[in-house]
Design an enzyme around this catalytic site. Structure first.
Site, mmCIF file in Angstrom:
data_model
loop_
_atom_site.group_PDB
_atom_site.id
_atom_site.type_symbol
_atom_site.label_atom_id
_atom_site.label_comp_id
_atom_site.label_asym_id
_atom_site.label_seq_id
_atom_site.Cartn_x
_atom_site.Cartn_y
_atom_site.Cartn_z
ATOM 1 N N GLY A 51 53.530 66.281 45.892
ATOM 2 C CA GLY A 51 54.301 67.516 46.036
ATOM 3 C C GLY A 51 54.569 68.241 44.723
ATOM 4 N N PHE A 73 57.583 56.105 43.189
ATOM 5 C CA PHE A 73 57.802 54.885 43.955
ATOM 6 C C PHE A 73 56.732 54.824 45.034
ATOM 7 C CE2 PHE A 73 61.639 52.292 45.765
ATOM 8 C CZ PHE A 73 60.988 51.136 45.412
ATOM 9 N N LEU A 138 62.665 64.253 42.730
ATOM 10 C CA LEU A 138 62.748 63.156 43.702
ATOM 11 C C LEU A 138 63.046 63.700 45.099
ATOM 12 C CD1 LEU A 138 64.840 60.090 42.492
ATOM 13 C CD2 LEU A 138 62.391 60.464 42.416
ATOM 14 N N ALA A 139 62.416 63.112 46.082
ATOM 15 C CA ALA A 139 62.829 63.335 47.469
ATOM 16 C C ALA A 139 62.786 61.966 48.109
ATOM 17 C CB ALA A 139 61.884 64.298 48.174
ATOM 18 N N TYR A 234 69.411 73.385 56.913
ATOM 19 C CA TYR A 234 69.103 73.206 55.488
ATOM 20 C C TYR A 234 70.279 73.645 54.604
ATOM 21 C CZ TYR A 234 66.386 71.984 51.505
ATOM 22 O OH TYR A 234 65.977 71.339 50.365
ATOM 23 N N VAL A 273 54.130 72.575 52.472
ATOM 24 C CA VAL A 273 53.905 71.337 53.227
ATOM 25 C C VAL A 273 53.887 70.165 52.254
ATOM 26 C CG1 VAL A 273 52.388 70.134 54.846
ATOM 27 C CG2 VAL A 273 52.442 72.643 54.834
HETATM 28 P P1 NAD Z 1 57.526 64.710 47.951
HETATM 29 O O1 NAD Z 1 57.896 63.862 49.105
HETATM 30 O O2 NAD Z 1 56.159 65.277 47.907
HETATM 31 O O3 NAD Z 1 57.740 63.915 46.550
HETATM 32 C C1 NAD Z 1 58.771 63.019 46.336
HETATM 33 C C2 NAD Z 1 58.521 62.234 45.063
HETATM 34 O O4 NAD Z 1 59.663 61.387 44.842
HETATM 35 C C3 NAD Z 1 57.302 61.293 45.102
HETATM 36 O O5 NAD Z 1 56.672 61.283 43.833
HETATM 37 C C4 NAD Z 1 57.929 59.909 45.361
HETATM 38 O O6 NAD Z 1 57.161 58.813 44.855
HETATM 39 C C5 NAD Z 1 59.206 60.074 44.564
HETATM 40 N N1 NAD Z 1 60.257 59.125 44.948
HETATM 41 C C6 NAD Z 1 60.928 59.034 46.121
HETATM 42 N N2 NAD Z 1 61.848 58.048 46.052
HETATM 43 C C7 NAD Z 1 61.770 57.529 44.812
HETATM 44 C C8 NAD Z 1 62.458 56.504 44.122
HETATM 45 N N3 NAD Z 1 63.450 55.822 44.691
HETATM 46 N N4 NAD Z 1 62.075 56.221 42.856
HETATM 47 C C9 NAD Z 1 61.074 56.903 42.241
HETATM 48 N N5 NAD Z 1 60.412 57.896 42.833
HETATM 49 C C10 NAD Z 1 60.751 58.204 44.115
HETATM 50 O O7 NAD Z 1 58.650 65.841 47.877
HETATM 51 P P2 NAD Z 1 58.673 67.399 47.449
HETATM 52 O O8 NAD Z 1 58.655 68.214 48.686
HETATM 53 O O9 NAD Z 1 57.713 67.673 46.367
HETATM 54 O O10 NAD Z 1 60.177 67.476 46.901
HETATM 55 C C11 NAD Z 1 60.504 67.396 45.536
HETATM 56 C C12 NAD Z 1 61.731 68.260 45.280
HETATM 57 O O11 NAD Z 1 61.402 69.624 45.563
HETATM 58 C C13 NAD Z 1 62.939 67.913 46.164
HETATM 59 O O12 NAD Z 1 64.117 68.059 45.434
HETATM 60 C C14 NAD Z 1 62.876 68.987 47.240
HETATM 61 O O13 NAD Z 1 64.135 69.248 47.833
HETATM 62 C C15 NAD Z 1 62.393 70.174 46.421
HETATM 63 N N6 NAD Z 1 61.827 71.288 47.200
HETATM 64 C C16 NAD Z 1 60.870 71.049 48.142
HETATM 65 C C17 NAD Z 1 60.388 72.132 48.890
HETATM 66 C C18 NAD Z 1 59.345 71.931 49.979
HETATM 67 O O14 NAD Z 1 59.153 72.846 50.788
HETATM 68 N N7 NAD Z 1 58.663 70.808 50.011
HETATM 69 C C19 NAD Z 1 60.861 73.432 48.648
HETATM 70 C C20 NAD Z 1 61.787 73.627 47.624
HETATM 71 C C21 NAD Z 1 62.275 72.545 46.924
#
Ligand code: NAD
Length: 395
Positions: A51, A73, A138-139, A234, A273
């Site tokens: 992501g 992770f 992180l998510a 949200y 996504v």
């Molecule tokens: P994602 O699920 O693609 O990525 C999450 C990442 O966190 C991965 O690298 C995973 O390995 C890591 N992770 C999870 N738990 C962990 C832990 N305990 N220790 C170490 N690493 C850990 O998520 P994403 O959608 O890229 O979200 C990332 C950020 O972006 C979040 O804060 C989310 O709210 C924000 N965001 C997402 C969107 C969207 O539409 N996807 C939009 C705006 C903001």
């Protein structure tokens, strides 16, 4: 083994190493095509394997020539099971970065823990000396608190009132109505523990205590706001409360970073996504409509387009960073354009299981979902035998 997708609910439990590597390669090619910029030199990305975090690592390396340490992770391949997509992405990223002479090392483990923070600190001290950009991406569905050992789980629920809405089961392309009861006080507090800012602050405080922050350091976490349609689940829901806390944390961190002339920033990113967004009720249907409209308009962006633009055109421009009234960077500017949102409001009530492929970009959503796990990627022979065991060079 021959690897094919196996889905359970909103996740895919298998991943394809060659498809994941191709995804990473394509993101790198995109960044290279944008041209180099003068950006950060030593970067720590927390949540670096998929992501927005992976895109941040790629853009910093191939756009600004940064050295990166990525924390995530993920699962390695074991007993004939495939590794997780983030594992394969990290392996491919390191290989491609090393091939072009860039420093890239990765740490796999729980970023919330003291042990992983210490391991990261030791590596920064040994290899980089100090850090000038920390991305917190992180998510996570749960957090083991490093001081108490308490386990907190996050929930995606409305607050105070139940929420009924149209939603989609994207892989079946079925429209259904969902009803979600409001979160309890405890669930709200637990979600804040997982997705709020406490852990971000712990990271920055630890790095500051160890004298590992460079003059002018920037730290950035990612936020989302979205349209009124998704506000109950949200912005005004449990996750929104956690994001409010992230916002308060940024304000506190700005005080901590004053002595480095540093900044803590929140970037409000576009809905895309990812494994995290696939888990949020209603959001996949919103994204399917949004993608259709933005693709038609020519303004569609995925993770890498967003982050390449964020770093190159918003943060590292050589000028002060443009912020909204609440002090945030707005990367959701194209998403929130009035004509885009107006179309969504018009189309939302019209979508049914029968017309979903015509009105929305559900096919594009599904394709991207499978791509997250390395499937449905052009040029990959999915009938061919492939070794699921792939090493991450630095691990
Ligand atoms: P994602 O699920 O693609 O990525 C999450 C990442 O966190 C991965 O690298 C995973 O390995 C890591 N992770 C999870 N738990 C962990 C832990 N305990 N220790 C170490 N690493 C850990 O998520 P994403 O959608 O890229 O979200 C990332 C950020 O972006 C979040 O804060 C989310 O709210 C924000 N965001 C997402 C969107 C969207 O539409 N996807 C939009 C705006 C903001």
């Amino acid at each position: 083994m021959i690897i094919s997708p196996k889905t359970r609910g909103f996740i895919c439990t298998t991943a394809h190493p060659i498809g994941c590597a191709k995804n990473v390669e394509q993101q790198i090619d995109f960044v290279k095509a944008q041209g180099q910029f003068k950006g950060p030199k030593n970067v720590l990305v927390i949540g670096a394997s998929t992501g927005y975090g992976l895109a941040s690592r790629i853009a910093a390396t191939f756009g600004a020539g940064a050295k990166t340490i990525g924390v995530s992770f993920e699962k390695a391949s074991e007993n004939g099971r495939t590794a997780s997509a983030g594992w394969y992405n990290t392996a491919a990223f390191e290989q491609l970065a090393h091939r072009e002479g860039y420093y890239a090392k990765s740490i796999n483990g729980d970023a919330f823990s003291k042990a992983i923070k210490q391991q990261t600190i030791d590596l920064i001290r040994k290899d980089l000396g100090s850090i000038d950009l920390i991305i917190y991406s992180l998510a996570s569905p749960r957090r083991v608190h490093p001081d108490t050992g308490n386990i907190y789980s996050s929930v995606l629920k409305p607050i105070n009132q139940s929420f009924t809405s149209k939603s989609v089961d994207p892989l079946r392309k079925e429209i259904k109505e969902i009803n979600i009861e409001p979160a309890t006080t405890e669930e709200i507090a637990d979600t804040l523990q997982v997705m709020g800012g406490e852990d971000w602050a712990m990271w920055i405080d630890s790095l500051a205590q160890e004298n590992l922050l460079t003059e002018g350091v920037i730290t950035m976490a990612y936020d989302y706001i979205g349209p009124v349609l998704t506000h109950p689940i949200y912005k005004n829901g449990t996750i929104g409360k956690a994001k409010d806390h992230l916002h308060q944390t940024a304000a506190a961190l700005n005080e901590t970073l004053k002595k480095y002339n540093g900044q803590a920033l929140l970037s409000v990113n576009k809905a895309v996504v990812t494994q995290a967004s696939a888990a949020i009720p209603v959001v996949p249907l919103y994204i399917s409509l949004l993608y259709k409209i933005m693709k038609n308009k020519g303004s569609h962006e995925g993770c890498i387009e967003q982050i390449a633009r964020l770093l190159k055109s918003k943060v590292y421009t050589g000028n002060s960073i443009a912020l909204d009234d609440e002090g945030r960077i707005r990367m959701d500017d194209y998403e929130m354009q009035q004509d885009v949102q107006q179309k969504i409001v018009e189309l939302w009530p019209l979508v049914t299981s029968e017309n979903i492929e015509e009105i929305t970009d559900i096919d594009g959503y599904c394709k991207e979902f499978y791509r997250l796990f390395g499937f449905d990627v052009e040029g990959v022979d999915y009938q061919a035998e492939v070794n699921p065991e792939v090493a991450i060079p630095s691990i």
